[in-house]
Design a protein around this motif. Structure first.
Motif, short mmCIF file in Angstrom:
data_model
loop_
_atom_site.label_atom_id
_atom_site.label_comp_id
_atom_site.label_asym_id
_atom_site.label_seq_id
_atom_site.Cartn_x
_atom_site.Cartn_y
_atom_site.Cartn_z
N ARG A 38 0.80 -1.22 0.00
CA ARG A 38 0.00 0.00 0.00
C ARG A 38 0.83 1.27 0.00
O ARG A 38 0.28 2.37 0.01
CB ARG A 38 -0.96 0.01 1.19
N GLY A 39 2.15 1.15 0.00
CA GLY A 39 2.95 2.35 -0.08
C GLY A 39 4.24 2.28 0.72
O GLY A 39 4.62 1.21 1.24
N PRO A 60 -8.77 13.01 5.09
CA PRO A 60 -7.63 12.14 4.81
C PRO A 60 -6.65 12.75 3.82
O PRO A 60 -5.42 12.62 3.99
CB PRO A 60 -8.28 10.87 4.25
N GLU A 61 -7.15 13.43 2.78
CA GLU A 61 -6.23 13.99 1.79
C GLU A 61 -5.40 15.13 2.37
O GLU A 61 -4.28 15.40 1.91
CB GLU A 61 -7.00 14.47 0.55
N GLN A 62 -5.92 15.81 3.40
CA GLN A 62 -5.13 16.83 4.07
C GLN A 62 -3.99 16.20 4.85
O GLN A 62 -2.85 16.67 4.82
CB GLN A 62 -6.02 17.64 5.03
N LEU A 93 -10.73 -1.30 6.66
CA LEU A 93 -10.51 0.03 7.24
C LEU A 93 -10.02 1.05 6.22
O LEU A 93 -10.43 2.21 6.26
CB LEU A 93 -9.52 -0.08 8.41
N HIS A 94 -9.17 0.64 5.30
CA HIS A 94 -8.66 1.58 4.29
C HIS A 94 -9.80 2.18 3.47
O HIS A 94 -9.87 3.40 3.28
CB HIS A 94 -7.65 0.89 3.37
N LYS A 95 -10.69 1.33 2.99
CA LYS A 95 -11.83 1.81 2.22
C LYS A 95 -12.80 2.59 3.10
O LYS A 95 -13.34 3.63 2.69
CB LYS A 95 -12.54 0.63 1.56
N PHE A 96 -13.03 2.08 4.30
CA PHE A 96 -13.99 2.68 5.23
C PHE A 96 -13.64 4.14 5.52
O PHE A 96 -14.51 5.01 5.51
CB PHE A 96 -13.99 1.85 6.52
N ASN A 98 -11.35 5.93 3.75
CA ASN A 98 -10.82 6.56 2.54
C ASN A 98 -9.36 6.96 2.70
O ASN A 98 -8.95 8.06 2.37
CB ASN A 98 -11.66 7.79 2.16
N TRP A 99 -8.57 6.00 3.21
CA TRP A 99 -7.12 6.17 3.35
C TRP A 99 -6.47 4.96 2.69
O TRP A 99 -6.35 3.89 3.31
CB TRP A 99 -6.72 6.28 4.82
N PRO A 100 -6.03 5.06 1.43
CA PRO A 100 -5.51 3.90 0.72
C PRO A 100 -4.04 3.59 1.02
O PRO A 100 -3.46 2.69 0.41
CB PRO A 100 -5.67 4.30 -0.75
N HIS A 101 -3.46 4.32 1.94
CA HIS A 101 -2.04 4.18 2.28
C HIS A 101 -1.88 3.28 3.51
O HIS A 101 -2.87 2.82 4.08
CB HIS A 101 -1.45 5.57 2.50
#
Length: 387
Positions: A38-39, A60-62, A93-96, A98-101
Motif C-alpha cells: 500500500r505504499g 484524509p487527503e489533508q 478500514l482503508h476503504k472505510f 478513505n485512506w488507501p495508504h
C-alpha cells in the motif's frame, strides 16, 4: 477551503512484501524506508493518530498532503464501535476511512488498561466492560490479531500488558513475561501474510535487565519489526531515553523500531538520535483542538490575549497554509469563539510542523549533520520569535 500544502511524497516504489531499507546512518540514527503493497513509509516517521478511523478535524487527503505516509488506528475503539466485523463487511478500514495508504493498528491493550471498566487480566487475555455502554468483551492475543486482520491493517501490533510507571520491579517483570507469552501467541495467530507485518512490543518498565531480556526474546521470534512500549506513561524523559539506549543494541539492526505514544518534538528528536524509526502521539491533534500550536519558535497558546490584534501569520515560512495564510488574531478569535474551523486549522498547523520536523531529521541524517540539526532546532525553541 481544503488546506493541502504540497510536500514531497515517497520516491521509493511500493513492494509486494514488507521490507525495510536503511539508506543512511548518523551515529545510532537511521533514515530509510519501509515498503509494502500500500505504499512507502519514509523513516524516521511520525504517524498521526486516527483512533476511531479518523484523524480528528482533518480530511484524509489533508493528512496525506501534510506529509504523512501512514496513520494509526486503534483496535480497542474500533472493536467497540463500529465493530471489526462490520468494518470488514464494508470493505476494510482503508476503504472505510478513505485512506488507501499504510495503516498501523494498536493492539488495544493500553486502552483496555486505561479506559475500560471492571477489567480482569488472566493468562488467557483481558475481560473488560466497554467505557461506552458497559458491554462485556474479551480481548485475547488471538482476538486482537483477528480484529486487526478484519480491519485489514498493514502493521499489526501484538497484545501486551502495559503498566504505569513508576511501578515495583516485580510488577514490571510479571507484565513483561506475560507480554512475551502473548507475543508468541500473536505470532501463531498472525501466521504468514506477505506484504503485512506483526510487530512485537518490548516491555519491562524502567528496569534495564528486564528490558534487555524482553528485547532479546522478541528478537529471537524474528518478527518484522519491534516497538518499545510502556514509556511516555508518566516517567521523566531521562528514564525514557535511558530505556531506549538500553534496548537499542539488542534489537535487530535490519528491522524498524517504533516508540509507542511519543511524543513531544523534543522527545522525538532525542529518540531519533538513539535509533528509533517510528512514532505516534495524539499530542499535535489534541493540542490543536485546545488552542496550542507547535512552531519552529516553540509552543504557542493562541488563547492568550496578546494575539487578539496580532496581524502576523503563525509562521510565514511554514509549508502549511493554515500557518501562513491567516492572522494570529483570526486564529485567536476562532479559538476563543470555540469555532470548529479553529480546531481544524490549528490541528493542520501542528501536523504540518511534526511532518516538517521528520523531513528535517531525515535530511540531516542523510547529510551526516543530525547533531547540528538538533542543536539548531532546540535553539529555535529556546530563542523564541525575533522581536
Amino acid at each position: 477551503m481544503t488546506v493541502q500544502p504540497q510536500l514531497s511524497q515517497p520516491e521509493t516504489a511500493a513492494t509486494t512484501d514488507f521490507t525495510f531499507h536503511v539508506a543512511a546512518r548518523d551515529g545510532a540514527a537511521r533514515t530509510g524506508a519501509i515498503s509494502m503493497p500500500r505504499g512507502v513509509i519514509r523513516t524516521p516517521a511520525f504517524m498521526p493518530v486516527g483512533t476511531a478511523a479518523t484523524v480528528k478535524g482533518m480530511y484524509p487527503e489533508q493528512v496525506r498532503a501534510l506529509g504523512a505516509d501512514v496513520v494509526l488506528g486503534n483496535t480497542y475503539h474500533l472493536m467497540l464501535r463500529p465493530g471489526a466485523e462490520r468494518v470488514a463487511r464494508l470493505g476494510g478500514l482503508h476503504k472505510f476511512m478513505n485512506w488507501p495508504h499504510p495503516i498501523l493498528t494498536d493492539s488495544g491493550g493500553f486502552q483496555v488498561m486505561s479506559l475500560s471498566q471492571l477489567r480482569k487480566l488472566t493468562e488467557e487475555g483481558v475481560t473488560f466492560r466497554s467505557h461506552i455502554d458497559g458491554s462485556k468483551h474479551v480481548l485475547s492475543p488471538e482476538r486482537s490479531v483477528e480484529i486487526q486482520n478484519l480491519l485489514g491493517s498493514d502493521i499489526v501490533m501484538q497484545l501486551d500488558e502495559c503498566v504505569a510507571l513508576p511501578c515495583e520491579d516485580k510488577v514490571a517483570e510479571k507484565a513483561m513475561r506475560l507480554s512475551l507469552r502473548w507475543a508468541e501467541r500473536c505470532k501463531t495467530a498472525f501466521g504468514n501474510h506477505p506484504g503485512r507485518a506483526l510487530f512485537g512490543i518490548v516491555q519491562g518498565g524502567a528496569v534495564p535487565h528486564l528490558r534487555v531480556e524482553s528485547a532479546r526474546e522478541l528478537a529471537a521470534m524474528d518478527l518484522k519489526g519491534y516497538a518499545v512500549g510502556g514509556l511516555a506513561v508518566g516517567e521523566p524523559q531521562e528514564i525514557m531515553l535511558a530505556m531506549i539506549e538500553t534496548v537499542e543494541p539488542h534489537l535487530p539492526q535490519e528491522k524498524p523500531r517504533y516508540l509507542m505514544g511519543v511524543g513531544t518534538p523534543d522527545d522525538i528528536i532525542q529518540s531519533v538520535a538513539r535509533g528509533i524509526d517510528m512514532f505516534d502521539c495524539v499530542m499535535p491533534t489534541r493540542a490543536g483542538r485546545h488552542g496550542q500550536i507547535f512552531t519552529r519558535f516553540g509552543r504557542m497558546n493562541l488563547k492568550n490575549a496578546k494575539f487578539a490584534e496580532d496581524t502576523r501569520p503563525v509562521d510565514e515560512q511554514s509549508s502549511c497554509p493554515a500557518a501562513n495564510g491567516w492572522s494570529r488574531a483570526y486564529l485567536h478569535h476562532l479559538v476563543k469563539a470555540e469555532e470548529m474551523l479553529g480546531k481544524m486549522l490549528l490541528t493542520s498547523v501542528n501536523l504540518a510542523y511534526y511532518q516538517d520536523l521528520m523531513a528535517g531529521l531525515r535530511a540531516a541524517i542523510a547529510q551526516g549533520r543530525l547533531a547540528d540539526f538538533i542543536a539548531e532546532t532546540r535553539e529555535g525553541w529556546e530563542r523564541g520569535e525575533p522581536a
